[in-house]
Design a protein around this motif. Structure first.
Motif, mmCIF file in Angstrom:
data_model
loop_
_atom_site.group_PDB
_atom_site.id
_atom_site.type_symbol
_atom_site.label_atom_id
_atom_site.label_comp_id
_atom_site.label_asym_id
_atom_site.label_seq_id
_atom_site.Cartn_x
_atom_site.Cartn_y
_atom_site.Cartn_z
ATOM 1 N N UNK A 77 0.847 -1.202 0.000
ATOM 2 C CA UNK A 77 0.000 0.000 0.000
ATOM 3 C C UNK A 77 0.879 1.247 0.000
ATOM 4 N N UNK A 78 1.919 1.232 0.804
ATOM 5 C CA UNK A 78 2.835 2.364 0.867
ATOM 6 C C UNK A 78 3.424 2.666 -0.511
ATOM 7 N N UNK A 79 3.915 1.655 -1.191
ATOM 8 C CA UNK A 79 4.520 1.845 -2.512
ATOM 9 C C UNK A 79 3.502 2.342 -3.532
ATOM 10 N N UNK A 80 2.267 1.845 -3.484
ATOM 11 C CA UNK A 80 1.251 2.311 -4.440
ATOM 12 C C UNK A 80 0.874 3.766 -4.168
ATOM 13 N N UNK A 81 0.835 4.150 -2.907
ATOM 14 C CA UNK A 81 0.564 5.551 -2.560
ATOM 15 C C UNK A 81 1.700 6.450 -3.051
ATOM 16 N N UNK A 82 2.937 6.043 -2.803
ATOM 17 C CA UNK A 82 4.080 6.844 -3.238
ATOM 18 C C UNK A 82 4.151 6.971 -4.751
#
Length: 80
Positions: free
Chosen positions: A37-42
């Protein structure tokens, strides 16, 4: 280099500083989002035209690497 109206040109936030902010905010690391989720948000943040120096949103001044870590924090522009 793009600037927000409150930032100095010399302002660069290191990965170490952002990690320190995350650690200070969330002593319990279970409250952060998963790596996926963190990577998709970034990814969305890095596609945004209001991102400055790869870390800061031009309009609100938030650090995207910090904000993307927490499920209760969202981008006002994208809603994510």
């Amino acid at each position: 280099m793009k600037r927000c109206k409150g930032c100095l040109e010399s302002l660069v936030v290191s990965k170490k500083k952002i990690q320190q902010l995350i650690s200070n905010y969330a002593e319990d690391q279970s409250v952060i989002v998963s790596g996926e989720i963190y990577e998709s948000r970034l990814k969305l943040c890095h596609e945004c035209s209001s991102l400055i120096n790869g870390t800061t949103r031009q309009y609100c001044g938030c650090f995207v690497q910090f904000k993307a870590k927490f499920p209760d924090k969202h981008c006002a522009l994208s809603g994510i």
